[in-house]
Design a protein around this motif. Structure first.
Motif, PDB file in Angstrom:
ATOM      1  N   ILE A  33       0.871  -1.187   0.000  1.00 41.94           N
ATOM      2  CA  ILE A  33       0.000   0.000   0.000  1.00 41.94           C
ATOM      3  C   ILE A  33       0.904   1.231   0.000  1.00 41.94           C
ATOM      4  CG2 ILE A  33      -1.714   1.310   1.298  1.00 41.94           C
ATOM      5  CD1 ILE A  33      -3.017  -1.168   2.122  1.00 41.94           C
ATOM      6  N   LYS A  34       0.831   1.991  -1.094  1.00 41.98           N
ATOM      7  CA  LYS A  34       1.677   3.189  -1.213  1.00 41.98           C
ATOM      8  C   LYS A  34       0.990   4.366  -0.528  1.00 41.98           C
ATOM      9  CE  LYS A  34       4.053   2.056  -5.452  1.00 41.98           C
ATOM     10  NZ  LYS A  34       3.467   1.455  -6.641  1.00 41.98           N
ATOM     11  N   ASN A  35       1.781   5.400  -0.245  1.00 43.24           N
ATOM     12  CA  ASN A  35       1.182   6.604   0.348  1.00 43.24           C
ATOM     13  C   ASN A  35       0.056   7.127  -0.536  1.00 43.24           C
ATOM     14  OD1 ASN A  35       3.008   6.372   2.396  1.00 43.24           O
ATOM     15  ND2 ASN A  35       4.337   8.059   1.731  1.00 43.24           N
ATOM     16  N   SER A  36       0.259   7.069  -1.855  1.00 39.34           N
ATOM     17  CA  SER A  36      -0.770   7.582  -2.764  1.00 39.34           C
ATOM     18  C   SER A  36      -2.070   6.777  -2.662  1.00 39.34           C
ATOM     19  CB  SER A  36      -0.254   7.570  -4.207  1.00 39.34           C
ATOM     20  OG  SER A  36       0.186   6.273  -4.539  1.00 39.34           O
ATOM     21  N   ASP A  37      -1.971   5.490  -2.294  1.00 38.85           N
ATOM     22  CA  ASP A  37      -3.188   4.682  -2.098  1.00 38.85           C
ATOM     23  C   ASP A  37      -3.973   5.192  -0.890  1.00 38.85           C
ATOM     24  OD1 ASP A  37      -2.545   2.903  -4.212  1.00 38.85           O
ATOM     25  OD2 ASP A  37      -1.189   1.812  -2.880  1.00 38.85           O
ATOM     26  N   LEU A  38      -3.248   5.614   0.161  1.00 38.36           N
ATOM     27  CA  LEU A  38      -3.929   6.086   1.373  1.00 38.36           C
ATOM     28  C   LEU A  38      -4.657   7.412   1.131  1.00 38.36           C
ATOM     29  CD1 LEU A  38      -1.228   5.147   4.039  1.00 38.36           C
ATOM     30  CD2 LEU A  38      -3.434   4.051   3.678  1.00 38.36           C
ATOM     31  N   GLU A  39      -4.156   8.168   0.150  1.00 36.01           N
ATOM     32  CA  GLU A  39      -4.825   9.439  -0.188  1.00 36.01           C
ATOM     33  C   GLU A  39      -6.268   9.202  -0.594  1.00 36.01           C
ATOM     34  OE1 GLU A  39      -2.562  11.415  -3.235  1.00 36.01           O
ATOM     35  OE2 GLU A  39      -0.748  11.466  -2.000  1.00 36.01           O
ATOM     36  N   LYS A  40      -6.556   7.964  -1.038  1.00 27.41           N
ATOM     37  CA  LYS A  40      -7.927   7.661  -1.494  1.00 27.41           C
ATOM     38  C   LYS A  40      -8.873   7.401  -0.333  1.00 27.41           C
ATOM     39  CE  LYS A  40      -5.853   5.572  -5.515  1.00 27.41           C
ATOM     40  NZ  LYS A  40      -5.189   4.333  -5.843  1.00 27.41           N
ATOM     41  N   ILE A  41      -8.327   7.101   0.861  1.00 26.88           N
ATOM     42  CA  ILE A  41      -9.237   6.760   1.968  1.00 26.88           C
ATOM     43  C   ILE A  41      -9.193   7.751   3.141  1.00 26.88           C
ATOM     44  CG2 ILE A  41      -9.444   4.280   1.433  1.00 26.88           C
ATOM     45  CD1 ILE A  41      -7.426   3.746   3.719  1.00 26.88           C
ATOM     46  N   VAL A  42      -8.114   8.520   3.276  1.00 22.29           N
ATOM     47  CA  VAL A  42      -8.080   9.566   4.317  1.00 22.29           C
ATOM     48  C   VAL A  42      -7.474  10.847   3.744  1.00 22.29           C
ATOM     49  CG1 VAL A  42      -7.975   8.124   6.414  1.00 22.29           C
ATOM     50  CG2 VAL A  42      -5.851   8.677   5.179  1.00 22.29           C
ATOM     51  N   ASP A  43      -7.676  11.956   4.462  1.00 21.50           N
ATOM     52  CA  ASP A  43      -7.171  13.255   4.013  1.00 21.50           C
ATOM     53  C   ASP A  43      -5.683  13.346   4.351  1.00 21.50           C
ATOM     54  OD1 ASP A  43      -6.762  15.839   3.300  1.00 21.50           O
ATOM     55  OD2 ASP A  43      -7.865  16.721   4.986  1.00 21.50           O
ATOM     56  N   THR A  44      -4.869  12.819   3.457  1.00 24.79           N
ATOM     57  CA  THR A  44      -3.419  12.842   3.663  1.00 24.79           C
ATOM     58  C   THR A  44      -2.737  12.960   2.317  1.00 24.79           C
ATOM     59  OG1 THR A  44      -1.593  11.744   4.825  1.00 24.79           O
ATOM     60  CG2 THR A  44      -3.039  10.311   3.552  1.00 24.79           C
ATOM     61  N   ASN A  45      -1.417  13.018   2.327  1.00 27.73           N
ATOM     62  CA  ASN A  45      -0.690  13.061   1.060  1.00 27.73           C
ATOM     63  C   ASN A  45       0.730  12.544   1.272  1.00 27.73           C
ATOM     64  OD1 ASN A  45       1.066  15.501   1.716  1.00 27.73           O
ATOM     65  ND2 ASN A  45      -1.020  16.254   2.088  1.00 27.73           N
ATOM     66  N   ASP A  46       1.357  12.158   0.171  1.00 32.19           N
ATOM     67  CA  ASP A  46       2.701  11.556   0.225  1.00 32.19           C
ATOM     68  C   ASP A  46       3.703  12.505   0.877  1.00 32.19           C
ATOM     69  OD1 ASP A  46       4.866   9.753  -0.482  1.00 32.19           O
ATOM     70  OD2 ASP A  46       5.408  11.256  -1.972  1.00 32.19           O
TER      71      ASP A  46
ATOM     72  N   THR B 162       7.709  13.389   4.786  1.00 25.95           N
ATOM     73  CA  THR B 162       8.538  14.314   5.566  1.00 25.95           C
ATOM     74  C   THR B 162       8.409  14.065   7.064  1.00 25.95           C
ATOM     75  OG1 THR B 162       6.802  15.970   5.419  1.00 25.95           O
ATOM     76  CG2 THR B 162       8.623  16.192   3.878  1.00 25.95           C
ATOM     77  N   ARG B 163       7.225  13.672   7.545  1.00 24.61           N
ATOM     78  CA  ARG B 163       7.062  13.452   8.999  1.00 24.61           C
ATOM     79  C   ARG B 163       7.594  12.107   9.460  1.00 24.61           C
ATOM     80  NH1 ARG B 163       3.719  17.768  11.588  1.00 24.61           N
ATOM     81  NH2 ARG B 163       3.317  19.041   9.754  1.00 24.61           N
TER      82      ARG B 163
ATOM     83  N   ASN C  88      10.153   5.583  12.680  1.00 23.37           N
ATOM     84  CA  ASN C  88      10.095   6.895  12.049  1.00 23.37           C
ATOM     85  C   ASN C  88      11.530   7.334  11.759  1.00 23.37           C
ATOM     86  OD1 ASN C  88      10.144   9.774  11.852  1.00 23.37           O
ATOM     87  ND2 ASN C  88       8.112   9.848  12.773  1.00 23.37           N
ATOM     88  N   ALA C  89      11.813   7.736  10.527  1.00 23.92           N
ATOM     89  CA  ALA C  89      13.183   8.116  10.160  1.00 23.92           C
ATOM     90  C   ALA C  89      13.656   9.319  10.969  1.00 23.92           C
ATOM     91  CB  ALA C  89      13.260   8.419   8.662  1.00 23.92           C
ATOM     92  N   ARG C  90      12.732  10.241  11.268  1.00 25.65           N
ATOM     93  CA  ARG C  90      13.131  11.431  12.049  1.00 25.65           C
ATOM     94  C   ARG C  90      13.585  11.032  13.452  1.00 25.65           C
ATOM     95  NH1 ARG C  90       9.149  16.072  12.690  1.00 25.65           N
ATOM     96  NH2 ARG C  90       7.780  14.343  13.138  1.00 25.65           N
ATOM     97  N   ILE C  91      12.900  10.038  14.036  1.00 24.04           N
ATOM     98  CA  ILE C  91      13.292   9.569  15.367  1.00 24.04           C
ATOM     99  C   ILE C  91      14.703   8.981  15.307  1.00 24.04           C
ATOM    100  CG2 ILE C  91      12.837   7.787  17.123  1.00 24.04           C
ATOM    101  CD1 ILE C  91       9.855   8.209  16.697  1.00 24.04           C
TER     102      ILE C  91
END
Ligand code: ACO
Length: 330
Positions: free
Chosen positions: A22-35, A40-41, A258-261
């Motif tokens: 499941i790519k980030n772009s797939d999740l854009e179809k079910i919740v208000d989010t984006n790649d 970045t987070r 998380n990469a930032r962590i």
């Protein structure tokens, strides 16, 4: 009385991942989010999830099969199976018993442990202790979590972060000490910050049913602060106990949340980020499995060579955390 403590080392590792991506772009179809937000987070680009007919046990069996093969250990030579999981397919029988059945480890005792994303490090300490005491010689340590079954897929703050996967290690008695030290800690007073409450019906004779959904509830900011403050202390404590410097460590494999962590922990330790292996962009946070999946790929890609001095560090729900210092020389 013979008080000799036996040494142990890791001689085989493996991973088990579902095929569905499941790519980030797939999740854009079910919740208000984006790649862009997710990347970045968190650093995550995609995750793997099980299909309806797949199980966590199946992933753990695949990982365990590969680890046994690499170790050159037959299933009947395994004395104990420990499975670190917080999301078993069944509350009982344990996932460890299911692995025992599937792989025909007919001489093994088997049980699960629950320490969320620290499960692999906790399990390694249990394995080391059983071997040190002389009780067991060959231990299969599996770790598997299937978060996709416990995610609220309408909650954008959690559904973008997790993925499903499994890992496994074979730990055996050895002449040389390979598991040099394991630091293992917990703070149960902060358990509410990351939780999957279990639904369950009360007996109708004594209580009204107040079922809640068994979903991940997470205070993301607090977990972030917990990780970047606690893990560097745990790592420093572990290498000090072994008597090595951070510079002597060849590779750091941290829980892939998380990469930032991970980058922040590297910076706080004043260690080059280059020494921290990251593969969470491919799999998201696979909880108890992430350290072994990362270690397996780091070995496959030549990022970890043999012999190497490794730091493995986990942190997560409980709250729990821990660090192992390991000499990789299978
Ligand atoms: N897409 C777009 N926007 C989003 C999303 C999303 N998927 N999720 C949240 N937002 C919004 C929020 O609603 C908020 O909007 P607002 O400012 O209008 O209220 C904004 O983005 C910022 O939200 P924060 O939660 O403050 O974002 P933060 O910078 O803290 O990043 C994150 C969130 C990535 C979860 C971070 O807190 C984190 O990494 N925490 C640790 C999580 C973790 O590692 N968990 C697992 C560890 S243990 C284990 O593995 C089980």
């Amino acid at each position: 009385m013979n008080n000799k403590l036996f040494s142990s080392k890791i001689i085989g590792i493996g991973k088990g991942l579902p095929e569905t991506v499941i790519k980030n772009s797939d999740l854009e179809k079910i919740v208000d989010t984006n790649d862009e937000w997710i990347s970045t987070r968190s650093g995550i680009k995609q995750r793997r999830v099980v299909k309806a007919e797949e199980t966590g046990t199946g992933l753990a069996v695949k990982a365990s099969h590969d680890a046994l093969g690499l170790a050159g250990v037959n299933p009947e030579e395994i004395d104990l199976i420990i499975c670190a999981t917080s999301m078993p397919d069944n509350l009982y029988p344990s996932t460890a018993c299911e692995i025992q059945k599937e792989l025909k480890c007919v001489n093994a005792a088997a049980f699960d442990i629950t320490a969320a994303c620290s499960g692999l490090v906790y399990g390694l300490n249990v394995a080391k202790s059983f071997i040190a005491s002389g009780i067991y010689k060959n231990i299969l340590l599996a770790s598997v979590d299937v978060h996709s079954r416990f995610i609220n897929w309408e909650d954008r703050s959690t559904c973008v972060l997790f993925g499903d996967g499994a890992g496994a290690m074979v730990v055996t008695r050895s002449e040389e000490e390979g598991i040099l030290y394991v630091d293992m800690e917990a703070d149960g007073s902060r358990g509410e910050e990351l939780k999957i409450p279990l639904s369950g019906k009360n007996c109708p004779l004594v209580a009204q049913n107040t079922l809640k959904d068994s979903y991940v509830y997470m205070n993301g900011r607090e977990i972030y602060k917990f990780a970047v403050n606690t893990v560097p202390v745990s790592i420093k404590k572990a290498v000090d106990k072994v008597g090595v410097s951070l510079e002597e460590v060849d590779c750091f494999i941290l829980h892939q949340a998380n990469a930032r962590i991970i980058e922040s922990i590297a910076d706080r330790l004043k260690v080059s980020r280059e020494k921290f292996f990251i593969n969470l962009h491919k799999y998201g946070n696979t909880s108890a499995a992430s350290i072994v999946i990362a270690m397996t790929e780091a070995v496959e890609e030549g990022f970890i060579k043999s012999p190497s001095l490794l730091v493995l560090s986990g942190f997560g729900a409980g709250l729990t955390w821990g660090t192992a210092v390991v000499r990789w020389n299978p």
